[in-house]
Design a protein around this motif. Structure first.
Motif, short mmCIF file in Angstrom:
data_model
loop_
_atom_site.label_atom_id
_atom_site.label_comp_id
_atom_site.label_asym_id
_atom_site.label_seq_id
_atom_site.Cartn_x
_atom_site.Cartn_y
_atom_site.Cartn_z
N ILE A 235 -17.19 31.29 -44.94
CA ILE A 235 -17.22 32.65 -44.40
C ILE A 235 -16.84 32.63 -42.93
CG2 ILE A 235 -18.64 34.69 -44.07
CD1 ILE A 235 -17.96 33.84 -47.02
N VAL A 236 -15.78 33.33 -42.61
CA VAL A 236 -15.26 33.37 -41.23
C VAL A 236 -15.61 34.73 -40.63
CG1 VAL A 236 -13.20 33.14 -39.79
CG2 VAL A 236 -13.38 31.84 -41.93
N PHE B 245 -11.79 30.04 -51.63
CA PHE B 245 -11.57 31.48 -51.57
C PHE B 245 -12.86 32.15 -51.12
CE2 PHE B 245 -12.30 35.59 -53.64
CZ PHE B 245 -11.21 36.31 -53.19
N ALA B 246 -12.71 33.23 -50.35
CA ALA B 246 -13.89 33.98 -49.90
C ALA B 246 -13.59 35.47 -49.88
CB ALA B 246 -14.33 33.51 -48.52
N PHE B 247 -14.62 36.23 -50.17
CA PHE B 247 -14.57 37.69 -50.09
C PHE B 247 -15.77 38.13 -49.27
CE2 PHE B 247 -16.34 41.70 -51.57
CZ PHE B 247 -15.25 42.56 -51.49
N TYR C 117 -18.90 36.57 -51.28
CA TYR C 117 -18.67 35.72 -52.44
C TYR C 117 -17.78 34.58 -51.96
CZ TYR C 117 -16.43 33.93 -56.68
OH TYR C 117 -15.95 33.10 -57.67
N SER C 118 -18.03 33.36 -52.44
CA SER C 118 -17.16 32.25 -52.05
C SER C 118 -17.19 31.15 -53.09
CB SER C 118 -17.58 31.68 -50.69
OG SER C 118 -18.84 31.04 -50.80
N ALA D 171 -10.56 39.59 -48.05
CA ALA D 171 -10.52 38.45 -48.97
C ALA D 171 -9.42 37.52 -48.46
CB ALA D 171 -10.23 38.91 -50.39
N TYR D 172 -9.63 36.23 -48.63
CA TYR D 172 -8.63 35.28 -48.14
C TYR D 172 -8.81 33.92 -48.82
CZ TYR D 172 -12.72 34.16 -45.26
OH TYR D 172 -14.00 33.87 -44.83
N ASN D 173 -7.73 33.15 -48.82
CA ASN D 173 -7.80 31.73 -49.14
C ASN D 173 -7.97 30.98 -47.82
OD1 ASN D 173 -5.66 32.79 -51.48
ND2 ASN D 173 -7.20 31.34 -52.18
#
Length: 373
Positions: A127-128, A64-66, A81-82, A43-45
């Protein structure tokens, strides 16, 4: 005593060798793979900065993305999720379905998508995938440098003459403690114009640190109302099956030469722009049609933006069909708002076919019309 001294010397040498571990590209990439293989959830910002080759406009998105690894997904092997900070809609992709969630009115939409399709649409752009694997296909060289906290890999890629993309460089900054990519910067040139894209990740959580799962995110909208997504409908061109209006346009290489359309012959009109990769990739196919049906078909290209770069590109691709200079009013008249766009006009000046991108159907229709003529 000698044995004790020998043991001490050996221990010192082992410690010294360990301290002198050679840190090069191979070491850093192997350590990245080692750590990435252990990442099941992240998870990250994110801050995402994009500038475009054909414009001075800069896009800055934060959110934000998970991401959750998912072996059952056949394309990218993940669920996600984003949510961007400037949009109330949240997105979930899981097991072939993309969900668009509106918490304000407690509704959601569900549509079938593959992961690689979902990832290029809104929400998916946060999404990275490089947190799991580095995109190192087609690079020609790589170098390593360091900062106080990070290893910096700089990749130089082969040019892509089909799309006239050159000087592509990608810099990936990996943390020294867990080899996580915290900054990815890409620069390249397209028809000489430079574009810049940068991703900065922060507040990173890995595996148990995330304290979440895709199922948890899906449970947040399980009681919401399911609504049907609006179908994407391509608007029919109002000129279709009607005679084209008379227009006069200047030749791309000789602005003093004015060309009048339509012609009294079967004509394929190619609307393109210098920044449009699919347009450029289709040049040889359009050129082939021009040469193959030279006696029965007239081919015309129309370009509106960045005329000097357009001239360079036509010369570079050795395109021989005539190109004309368009304008905003013309695009509006012909309802052209996506590229490439192809119009097939019969000898009476009637627009009989419109194509959103190049396809084999264009030649099939040309053949049928030639039979009738």
């Amino acid at each position: 005593m000698k044995k004790i001294i020998l043991v001490l010397i050996t221990a010192v040498l082992l410690i010294y060798c360990k301290k002198e571990q050679k840190v090069d590209v191979e070491y850093v990439t192997n350590k990245f793979k080692e750590y990435a293989a252990k990442r099941e959830k992240v998870a990250y910002n994110i801050q995402k900065i994009d500038s475009f080759a054909n414009s001075e406009k800069v896009s800055i998105k934060t959110g934000f993305a998970f991401i959750d690894k998912n072996s059952s997904d056949e394309t990218l092997g993940l669920s996600f999720y984003s949510k961007t900070d400037d949009n109330p809609t949240a997105y979930v992709y899981d097991k072939g379905t993309r969900y668009l969630i509106s918490k304000s009115d407690k509704t959601y939409e569900a549509e079938e998508r593959t992961a690689d399709d979902a990832i290029v649409r809104p929400g998916g752009r946060l999404i990275v995938t490089q947190v799991f694997h580095l995109d190192t296909v087609y690079y020609k060289s790589v170098s390593l440098s360091r900062t106080d906290k990070n290893y910096v890999l700089k990749y130089k890629y082969r040019d892509q003459p089909t799309y006239n993309i050159t000087n592509t460089e990608v810099t990936v900054e990996l943390t020294k403690d867990n080899f996580f990519p915290v900054k990815i910067t890409q620069t390249e040139k397209m028809i000489g114009n430079r574009s810049f894209n940068q991703i900065i990740l922060s507040n990173i959580k890995i595996n148990e640190e995330t304290k979440n799962s895709i199922e948890n995110y899906k449970s947040e909208f399980k009681d919401f109302k399911l609504v049907q997504p609006e179908k994407e409908v391509q608007q029919s061109n109002p000129l279709l099956n009607n005679e084209l209006p008379k227009i006069n346009l200047s030749d791309l290489f000789n602005p003093n030469e004015t060309i009048s359309l339509p012609f009294n012959s079967l004509t394929l009109i190619d609307f393109w722009e210098v920044w449009c990769g699919p347009c450029i990739a289709s040049f040889p196919k359009v050129e082939n049609l021009k040469n193959k049906y030279a006696a029965q078909l007239k081919v015309i290209g129309i370009v509106t933006e960045d005329i000097e770069k357009a001239k360079e590109l036509v010369k570079l691709k050795k395109t021989t069909y005539q190109n004309l200079i368009g304008n905003e009013a013309l695009k509006k008249t012909f309802s052209v708002n996506s590229w490439p766009r192809y119009l097939l006009v019969d000898s009476n000046g009637i627009l009989i076919k419109e194509y959103f991108g190049f396809s084999e159907q264009i030649e099939k229709d040309i053949k049928e019309l030639i039979k009738i003529l």
